[in-house]
Scaffold this active site. Structure first.
Site, PDB file in Angstrom:
ATOM      1  N   PHE A 170      -1.691  16.611   4.064  1.00  0.00           N
ATOM      2  CA  PHE A 170      -2.053  16.003   2.786  1.00  0.00           C
ATOM      3  C   PHE A 170      -0.799  15.865   1.928  1.00  0.00           C
ATOM      4  O   PHE A 170      -0.241  16.863   1.487  1.00  0.00           O
ATOM      5  CB  PHE A 170      -3.124  16.824   2.063  1.00  0.00           C
ATOM      6  CG  PHE A 170      -3.772  16.048   0.961  1.00  0.00           C
ATOM      7  CD1 PHE A 170      -4.688  15.063   1.243  1.00  0.00           C
ATOM      8  CD2 PHE A 170      -3.424  16.276  -0.357  1.00  0.00           C
ATOM      9  CE1 PHE A 170      -5.275  14.313   0.217  1.00  0.00           C
ATOM     10  CE2 PHE A 170      -3.993  15.543  -1.383  1.00  0.00           C
ATOM     11  CZ  PHE A 170      -4.923  14.557  -1.096  1.00  0.00           C
TER      12      PHE A 170
ATOM     13  N   ARG B 186       1.051  12.251  -9.145  1.00  0.00           N
ATOM     14  CA  ARG B 186       1.566  10.881  -9.009  1.00  0.00           C
ATOM     15  C   ARG B 186       2.994  10.774  -9.523  1.00  0.00           C
ATOM     16  O   ARG B 186       3.784  10.002  -9.010  1.00  0.00           O
ATOM     17  CB  ARG B 186       0.685   9.889  -9.763  1.00  0.00           C
ATOM     18  CG  ARG B 186      -0.680   9.676  -9.140  1.00  0.00           C
ATOM     19  CD  ARG B 186      -1.359   8.465  -9.769  1.00  0.00           C
ATOM     20  NE  ARG B 186      -2.769   8.399  -9.457  1.00  0.00           N
ATOM     21  CZ  ARG B 186      -3.273   7.899  -8.333  1.00  0.00           C
ATOM     22  NH1 ARG B 186      -2.474   7.446  -7.407  1.00  0.00           N
ATOM     23  NH2 ARG B 186      -4.577   7.859  -8.143  1.00  0.00           N
TER      24      ARG B 186
ATOM     25  N   GLU C  76       0.842  -1.197   0.000  1.00  0.00           N
ATOM     26  CA  GLU C  76       0.000   0.000   0.000  1.00  0.00           C
ATOM     27  C   GLU C  76       0.873   1.242   0.000  1.00  0.00           C
ATOM     28  O   GLU C  76       2.011   1.196   0.480  1.00  0.00           O
ATOM     29  CB  GLU C  76      -0.902  -0.038   1.242  1.00  0.00           C
ATOM     30  CG  GLU C  76      -1.865   1.098   1.386  1.00  0.00           C
ATOM     31  CD  GLU C  76      -2.928   1.193   0.307  1.00  0.00           C
ATOM     32  OE1 GLU C  76      -2.568   1.551  -0.836  1.00  0.00           O
ATOM     33  OE2 GLU C  76      -4.102   0.955   0.598  1.00  0.00           O
ATOM     34  N   ASP C  77       0.368   2.334  -0.533  1.00  0.00           N
ATOM     35  CA  ASP C  77       1.124   3.585  -0.548  1.00  0.00           C
ATOM     36  C   ASP C  77       1.071   4.283   0.804  1.00  0.00           C
ATOM     37  O   ASP C  77       2.089   4.715   1.325  1.00  0.00           O
ATOM     38  CB  ASP C  77       0.656   4.523  -1.667  1.00  0.00           C
ATOM     39  CG  ASP C  77      -0.838   4.830  -1.634  1.00  0.00           C
ATOM     40  OD1 ASP C  77      -1.573   4.216  -0.836  1.00  0.00           O
ATOM     41  OD2 ASP C  77      -1.281   5.678  -2.433  1.00  0.00           O
TER      42      ASP C  77
ATOM     43  N   ASP D 280      -3.906   5.549   6.243  1.00  0.00           N
ATOM     44  CA  ASP D 280      -4.412   6.761   6.857  1.00  0.00           C
ATOM     45  C   ASP D 280      -5.484   6.361   7.874  1.00  0.00           C
ATOM     46  O   ASP D 280      -5.155   5.961   8.981  1.00  0.00           O
ATOM     47  CB  ASP D 280      -4.969   7.649   5.728  1.00  0.00           C
ATOM     48  CG  ASP D 280      -5.264   9.065   6.141  1.00  0.00           C
ATOM     49  OD1 ASP D 280      -5.725   9.267   7.268  1.00  0.00           O
ATOM     50  OD2 ASP D 280      -5.064   9.977   5.322  1.00  0.00           O
TER      51      ASP D 280
END
Length: 180
Positions: free
Chosen positions: A152, A165, A99-100, A103
């Protein structure tokens, strides 16, 4: 893109160093095991995934799945949408879920529960970024690249509305860009 960043949180060199370390950890972990399946959660993880699998020094299989609880928003909607057809491919196998960012944890909690129901032999959750200050689900990654603040972040695969990206570093996006 650089002008849209409040600051650079992680440089491409810092990321590359940590990805190589994680690749070494996973190589050691699965050295005497059946070939693991590395599962990329699209789209945000694809850059991390590509670098990570090249840092793993053993035979692996790769698969992809789409899962999201964000859409075009900056916070989780709470509704996880998963698109995959992996049932038979993962049963009885060692799976490394890549996973990136974790959160709220809702997406990973949902995927993890689903994978365990499908009978994986083992499941390791590997994330590039961990944001525990926003956690709503009881999820802890097995391997984490970096812990990040409640900001963010974009770049290195992470996006805001499909943008950034391809930014090679990870930056904190200026709030005026996303209306925060």
């Amino acid at each position: 893109m650089l002008n849209d960043m409040a600051c650079i949180l992680l440089t491409r060199d810092e990321i590359a160093k940590r990805v190589a370390e994680i690749g070494g950890e996973l190589s050691a972990l699965y050295q005497n095991e059946e070939r693991p399946i590395f599962l990329c959660v699209l789209k945000g993880s694809v850059v991390f995934f590509a670098d990570l699998i090249r840092a793993v020094d053993l035979p692996i299989d790769i698969e992809f799945m789409s899962a999201s609880s964000y859409g075009a928003a900056t916070v989780s909607s709470g509704e996880v949408k998963v698109v995959s057809a992996l049932d038979e491919k993962i049963r009885g196998r060692n799976v490394v879920l890549v996973e990136d960012i974790i959160d709220s944890g809702r997406t990973i909690a949902y995927i993890k529960s689903d994978m365990l129901k499908k009978g994986v032999k083992s499941l390791k959750v590997v994330t590039l970024l961990d944001k525990p200050s926003r956690r709503e689900a009881d999820v802890t990654p097995d391997i984490s690249g970096f812990e990040v603040p409640d900001e963010f972040v974009v770049g290195y695969g992470l996006d805001y509305d499909q943008k950034y990206r391809n930014f090679p570093d990870i930056g904190i996006l200026k709030p005026e860009i996303y209306g925060g």
